[in-house]
Design a protein around this motif. Structure first.
Motif, PDB file in Angstrom:
ATOM      1  N   LYS A 113       0.653  -1.342   0.050  1.00 56.42           N
ATOM      2  CA  LYS A 113       0.013  -0.022   0.061  1.00 56.42           C
ATOM      3  C   LYS A 113       0.770   1.353  -0.001  1.00 56.42           C
ATOM      4  CE  LYS A 113      -3.979  -2.003   2.251  1.00 56.42           C
ATOM      5  NZ  LYS A 113      -4.816  -1.925   3.503  1.00 56.42           N
ATOM      6  N   GLY A 114       0.428   2.266  -0.492  1.00 57.92           N
ATOM      7  CA  GLY A 114       1.023   3.653  -0.479  1.00 57.92           C
ATOM      8  C   GLY A 114       2.031   3.964  -1.609  1.00 57.92           C
ATOM      9  N   GLY A 121      -0.988   0.468  -5.223  1.00 63.74           N
ATOM     10  CA  GLY A 121      -0.060  -0.097  -4.677  1.00 63.74           C
ATOM     11  C   GLY A 121       1.190  -0.465  -5.373  1.00 63.74           C
ATOM     12  N   ARG A 169       6.685   1.343   5.793  1.00 66.71           N
ATOM     13  CA  ARG A 169       5.311   1.116   6.259  1.00 66.71           C
ATOM     14  C   ARG A 169       5.649   0.853   7.976  1.00 66.71           C
ATOM     15  NH1 ARG A 169       0.789   2.462   4.358  1.00 66.71           N
ATOM     16  NH2 ARG A 169      -0.017   0.643   5.830  1.00 66.71           N
ATOM     17  N   VAL A 172       4.716   4.192   9.794  1.00 64.49           N
ATOM     18  CA  VAL A 172       3.271   4.968   9.413  1.00 64.49           C
ATOM     19  C   VAL A 172       2.691   5.491  10.802  1.00 64.49           C
ATOM     20  CG1 VAL A 172       1.076   4.640   8.423  1.00 64.49           C
ATOM     21  CG2 VAL A 172       3.071   3.852   7.363  1.00 64.49           C
ATOM     22  N   TYR A 189      -2.469  11.283   4.488  1.00 61.83           N
ATOM     23  CA  TYR A 189      -2.227  10.614   3.415  1.00 61.83           C
ATOM     24  C   TYR A 189      -0.813  10.563   3.121  1.00 61.83           C
ATOM     25  CZ  TYR A 189      -6.990  11.415   2.200  1.00 61.83           C
ATOM     26  OH  TYR A 189      -8.437  11.787   1.992  1.00 61.83           O
ATOM     27  N   LEU A 190      -0.414   9.259   2.816  1.00 61.41           N
ATOM     28  CA  LEU A 190       0.973   8.973   2.718  1.00 61.41           C
ATOM     29  C   LEU A 190       1.400   8.863   1.293  1.00 61.41           C
ATOM     30  CD1 LEU A 190       1.423   5.961   5.392  1.00 61.41           C
ATOM     31  CD2 LEU A 190       1.750   8.622   5.509  1.00 61.41           C
ATOM     32  N   MET A 191       2.439   9.652   0.915  1.00 63.01           N
ATOM     33  CA  MET A 191       2.841   9.430  -0.650  1.00 63.01           C
ATOM     34  C   MET A 191       4.637   9.432  -0.422  1.00 63.01           C
ATOM     35  SD  MET A 191       0.927  12.911  -2.271  1.00 63.01           S
ATOM     36  CE  MET A 191       1.361  12.320  -3.779  1.00 63.01           C
ATOM     37  N   ASN A 203       3.708  13.450   4.603  1.00 63.14           N
ATOM     38  CA  ASN A 203       2.733  13.424   5.284  1.00 63.14           C
ATOM     39  C   ASN A 203       1.672  14.861   4.719  1.00 63.14           C
ATOM     40  OD1 ASN A 203       2.877  11.341   6.690  1.00 63.14           O
ATOM     41  ND2 ASN A 203       3.708  12.476   8.407  1.00 63.14           N
TER      42      ASN A 203
END
Length: 208
Positions: A113-114, A121, A169, A172, A189-191, A203
């Motif tokens: 994910k992310g 993903g 991860r 997070v 939201y994680l980019m 963030n």
């Protein structure tokens, strides 16, 4: 696989055909005794416990065969919950199911994910072939299904990215607000932005 190797005669490699895999699965599910398909040779594994890179039962060096329980996403639903319990990612089906006389085969790839702006993903090198028996009632809704899986890891350029993403991860933060209010609330939201061979975590706060 080490335990399986010890049970096999010297020089014998465990590399069953599609037909043999379905025989192993039938013997496991229906408690039958079809010849040359002893299900005790294949271990049971909780595949969805965590990311495959963190799973002690899987190996990047060789194929791994095991039985696992596939759980429905919702009670009395035909959809399966493919997300690993550690929240790092999920198994995504890559094509249509292949139907055979003996059962069904699905091909899935693990995604972290992310790692993709489209929400899909980051595609990893972990590939799974999942074999399941056809239900007696095609319309039946089963909460748990025993399947036989073959997993292997395909090396490639995504392997470094996969490792970096797993490490990120772990860091997070919790997205819940300190005061627990349901009013003005920030969503995290994680980019992932790639800089050279490394990822930087950003963030971005947005009002609900």
């Amino acid at each position: 696989m080490e335990e399986l190797k010890r049970r096999l005669p010297p020089g014998v490699i465990f590399d069953p055909s599609k037909e043999q895999i379905f025989r192993y699965l039938r013997n496991k599910v229906y408690k039958t005794q079809e010849p040359h398909a002893n299900p005790e040779l294949i271990k049971e594994l909780d595949l969805y416990r965590c990311c495959p890179s963190d799973h002690q039962g899987l190996s990047k060096a060789e194929d791994t065969y095991f039985f696992t329980q596939r759980v429905a996403k919702y009670q009395s639903s035909r959809l399966s919950d493919r997300t690993t319990k550690d929240g790092k990612g999920y198994w995504r089906r890559m094509n249509k199911s292949q139907n055979f006389k003996m059962g069904i085969r699905n091909t899935l790839v693990y995604h972290l994910k992310g790692g993709n702006i489209k929400g899909i993903g980051l595609k990893t090198g972990w590939i799974m072939q999942e074999y399941e028996l056809k239900p007696a009632d095609a319309k039946a809704k089963v909460n748990k299904t025993t399947v036989l899986c073959r997993i292997h890891h395909k090396k490639g350029k995504q392997e470094r990215e996969e490792t970096d993403m797993c490490n990120v991860r772990e860091q997070v933060p919790d997205d819940s607000t300190k005061d627990g209010s349901d009013g003005d609330r920030n969503r995290e939201y994680l980019m992932m932005n790639k800089s050279g061979n490394e990822y930087q975590l950003k963030n971005i706060a947005a009002r609900a």
